[in-house]
Design an enzyme around this catalytic site. Structure first.
Site, PDB file in Angstrom:
ATOM      1  N   GLY A  46       0.811  -1.220   0.000  1.00 20.01           N
ATOM      2  CA  GLY A  46       0.000   0.000   0.000  1.00 20.01           C
ATOM      3  C   GLY A  46       0.838   1.261   0.000  1.00 20.01           C
ATOM      4  O   GLY A  46       0.548   2.219  -0.725  1.00 20.01           O
ATOM      5  N   CYS A  47       1.893   1.256   0.794  1.00 22.16           N
ATOM      6  CA  CYS A  47       2.752   2.438   0.887  1.00 22.16           C
ATOM      7  C   CYS A  47       3.515   2.667  -0.413  1.00 22.16           C
ATOM      8  O   CYS A  47       3.736   3.809  -0.810  1.00 22.16           O
ATOM      9  CB  CYS A  47       3.707   2.301   2.070  1.00 22.16           C
ATOM     10  N   THR A  48       3.892   1.582  -1.077  1.00 20.05           N
ATOM     11  CA  THR A  48       4.564   1.698  -2.381  1.00 20.05           C
ATOM     12  C   THR A  48       3.610   2.294  -3.406  1.00 20.05           C
ATOM     13  O   THR A  48       3.976   3.208  -4.151  1.00 20.05           O
ATOM     14  CB  THR A  48       5.083   0.331  -2.846  1.00 20.05           C
TER      15      THR A  48
END
Length: 156
Positions: A46-48
């Site tokens: 998700g952060c990527t």
């Protein structure tokens, strides 16, 4: 319960280290509109996705006068690997003691897979001349940048 910031609040100032080991101070950017976003961990799916979306939109955001700062508890070395691995073009900042996350209300209780846990609350803020003009907590990683651009009147 973590205190949440609201539009009209003064943005808590900070000085954090970026992925290149240089210090970045929010108040030094007072002549710019700044998007400050908090994310749990570099190199997670998700952060990527969120970091890549911000990087893909950076030219348009900069053309409208915005600077983007992504903040996580990761150490600068991990952030450098994240930038390299994914070709990120936004500024990544390290908050290993979570003091900035806590000051901005972006660390505390949250639900994760139906359980209440303590951790980073994915959040995004817009700061203009030291004042928060937009505060969004518990944002979704996927599609968030497009929604933010729409909220800022920049189109999807």
């Amino acid at each position: 319960m973590t205190t949440r910031l609201q539009p009209g609040d003064t943005a808590p100032d900070f000085t954090l280290t970026n992925d290149e080991g240089q210090e970045v101070t929010l108040s030094d950017l007072k002549d710019q509109k700044v998007i400050v976003y908090f994310y749990p961990a570099a190199m997670t799916p998700g952060c990527t996705k969120q970091a890549c979306d911000f990087s893909d939109s950076i030219d348009r955001l900069q053309a409208e006068g915005y600077t983007v700062l992504g903040i996580s508890p990761d150490k600068p070395e991990k952030l450098a690997k994240f930038r390299e691995r994914d070709g990120l073009t936004i500024t990544l900042l390290s908050d290993p003691d979570r003091s900035v996350l806590e000051a901005w209300g972006a660390f505390g209780e949250k639900k994760l897979y139906g359980k209440v846990v303590e951790g980073v609350i994915r959040s995004t803020f817009v700061v203009d001349a030291g004042t928060i003009t937009l505060a969004q907590y518990n944002v979704k990683a996927t599609g968030h940048v497009a929604k933010l651009r729409k909220d800022l009147g920049l189109g999807a």
